[in-house]
Motif scaffolding. Sequence first.
Motif, PDB file in Angstrom:
ATOM      1  N   PHE A 124       0.803  -1.224   0.000  1.00 20.64           N
ATOM      2  CA  PHE A 124       0.000   0.000   0.000  1.00 20.64           C
ATOM      3  C   PHE A 124       0.837   1.276   0.000  1.00 20.64           C
ATOM      4  O   PHE A 124       0.553   2.203  -0.761  1.00 20.64           O
ATOM      5  N   PRO A 125       1.905   1.396   0.811  1.00 21.72           N
ATOM      6  CA  PRO A 125       2.672   2.638   0.826  1.00 21.72           C
ATOM      7  C   PRO A 125       3.823   2.679  -0.174  1.00 21.72           C
ATOM      8  O   PRO A 125       4.553   3.678  -0.218  1.00 21.72           O
ATOM      9  N   GLY A 126       4.013   1.642  -0.967  1.00 21.48           N
ATOM     10  CA  GLY A 126       5.163   1.607  -1.843  1.00 21.48           C
ATOM     11  C   GLY A 126       6.448   1.441  -1.042  1.00 21.48           C
ATOM     12  O   GLY A 126       6.455   0.949   0.081  1.00 21.48           O
ATOM     13  N   ILE A 127       7.556   1.870  -1.641  1.00 23.14           N
ATOM     14  CA  ILE A 127       8.861   1.723  -0.986  1.00 23.14           C
ATOM     15  C   ILE A 127       9.097   2.963  -0.126  1.00 23.14           C
ATOM     16  O   ILE A 127       9.434   4.024  -0.630  1.00 23.14           O
ATOM     17  N   VAL A 136      13.721  -0.399   5.678  1.00 20.46           N
ATOM     18  CA  VAL A 136      12.559  -1.136   6.163  1.00 20.46           C
ATOM     19  C   VAL A 136      11.784  -1.610   4.941  1.00 20.46           C
ATOM     20  O   VAL A 136      11.281  -0.795   4.164  1.00 20.46           O
ATOM     21  N   GLY A 137      11.715  -2.904   4.754  1.00 21.21           N
ATOM     22  CA  GLY A 137      11.021  -3.440   3.588  1.00 21.21           C
ATOM     23  C   GLY A 137       9.525  -3.222   3.652  1.00 21.21           C
ATOM     24  O   GLY A 137       8.896  -3.364   4.702  1.00 21.21           O
ATOM     25  N   GLU A 138       8.946  -2.913   2.504  1.00 19.38           N
ATOM     26  CA  GLU A 138       7.532  -2.563   2.452  1.00 19.38           C
ATOM     27  C   GLU A 138       6.590  -3.757   2.609  1.00 19.38           C
ATOM     28  O   GLU A 138       5.378  -3.561   2.776  1.00 19.38           O
ATOM     29  N   ALA A 172      13.475  -6.943   1.546  1.00 17.56           N
ATOM     30  CA  ALA A 172      12.269  -6.166   1.272  1.00 17.56           C
ATOM     31  C   ALA A 172      11.013  -6.733   1.928  1.00 17.56           C
ATOM     32  O   ALA A 172      10.036  -6.013   2.121  1.00 17.56           O
ATOM     33  N   ALA A 173      11.053  -8.020   2.274  1.00 21.29           N
ATOM     34  CA  ALA A 173       9.832  -8.651   2.772  1.00 21.29           C
ATOM     35  C   ALA A 173      10.048  -9.536   3.996  1.00 21.29           C
ATOM     36  O   ALA A 173       9.099 -10.179   4.454  1.00 21.29           O
ATOM     37  N   GLY A 174      11.258  -9.573   4.528  1.00 25.24           N
ATOM     38  CA  GLY A 174      11.503 -10.458   5.667  1.00 25.24           C
ATOM     39  C   GLY A 174      11.215 -11.897   5.287  1.00 25.24           C
ATOM     40  O   GLY A 174      11.711 -12.391   4.274  1.00 25.24           O
TER      41      GLY A 174
END
Length: 390
Positions: A124-127, A136-138, A172-174
Motif C-alpha cells: 500500500f505505501p510503496g517503498i 525497512v522493507g515494504e 524487502a519482505a523479511g
Amino acid sequence: MTIAHRVILKGGKVLAFGGTEAAISDVSIEGGRIGPVGAVDPRPGDTVIDVSGAIVLPALSDIHTHIYWGATSLGVKPEIVAHRSGTGVFVDAGSAGAGNFVGLRAFVFDPSPFHTYAFLNVSFPGIFGFSKRVMVGECCDIRLADPDACIDAALAHPDKVVGIKVRAGRKAAGDNGARALEIALDVAERVKLPVMCHVDLDPPSIDDVLRVLRKGDIITHCCRPDPNAATVNGHVIESAWQARERGVHFDIGHGMGGFSFKVCREMLAEGFVPDLISSDIHTLSVDGPAFDLLTTINKLIALGVDPTTALACGSANPTTVIGHPELGRIAVGDEANIAVLKWRDEPWVFHDASGEALSVERRLVCERLIVRGQEITLEGESQPLPGQSS
C-alpha cells in the motif's frame, strides 16, 4: 501553400526496429512526428543535422527506475539522467503503491516532458523506508500488501499502470516474500497485467520465484550476485531455462546490488542473454555503480552482447513489454522519440554492484535526445528542435 520546415537527421546508422533492418539512412521530423525515412532531399528552410557515424534509434526506455522524487526517499529526478543516457521513457518500478500513486502521477508524471509509466507496488505505501541509514522493507508487515486497494488503483489508472511490482527478497519482505509474491500474482491476474518481481536474499530463493512466474512476467536483478544467483557452479539454473521457455522476461535491474559481471558472463557463456536492460536508478545507485541506462547497456556490450541486441533490450523490447511498441521504433507518422548515440574512443572503467572493474577502450554516449518531438537539453529541459517553433 505553406511548406512546413523539417529537421533531417542525415546519414546515421538507423536502428528503426519494428521489423525494419538497420541501414545508413536519413530520418526527417516534421511537426513533431517522423516524416520520410531513407534518402531525404532537403527542401528550402529545412534544418539538416549531420549524424554520420552515429546510431539513430528510438529514445531509450528504462523499464526499472525510481523517479518519485521528493515523496519517497529513494526517488531521483529523471531530468538528471535523461540526456546523458538517451532515455525518453521512464518506468517507475514500485516506488508508489495504492496509497500514494495519485501523488506520483500528479507531481511527477503529469508535468514530465518524458513518457512515464509505473509498476504499482503491491504494498500500500510503496517503498517507504529506503536510504543509507534506514532500510525497512515494504512487505515486512504483510498487512501492507492490500490486494483490493492495489486492484482499485491499477484499474483507476490504466493509462499509466503497466504492471504490478513486488520485492520478494528477505531485505524487502523479511520472511513474507513468497506470500507477497503470491498476492502480487493474484492481483496481476485479476487486472490482466504482468508482475515485475525483485529478488535479493532468500527467502524466497530465485529458483522458487522463477517456478511461479507466468508468461509476460519479469524477474528483475536477473544477474544479481551470489548468494541467490541464477547460476550455480557456473551454470544457469534449470528453473531459469524453464521460465524463459514459458515466456518470462529477464531484466538486468542494475541498482546498487543487482548486477554481477561474473554471473552475467556465466549466463552469456551459455547463450542466456537478458531480454531487458534497465538501470534501477535511485538515490543509492544514480551516482554509481549503475549511473543510468546507457551506462548499463555499455556494460553488457563490454561483456560481449552484440550492440544492436543490447540497444534493443533498452528500447524496442521494454516498450513491447509495457504495451507501447510505438515508443520503441522509428516509423513514419509516429511521434518523434529519438536518441542519437556515438561511439567515443577513450579508455573507461565500468564497475558492477560487487565492485569488479571492467576496462574498455570505447563506449556509447548520447549526442542528441528528442522526446515528444522536442529536444531534451543536457539539463533535462524540453525545447523546440532547431528551426522549429514551439
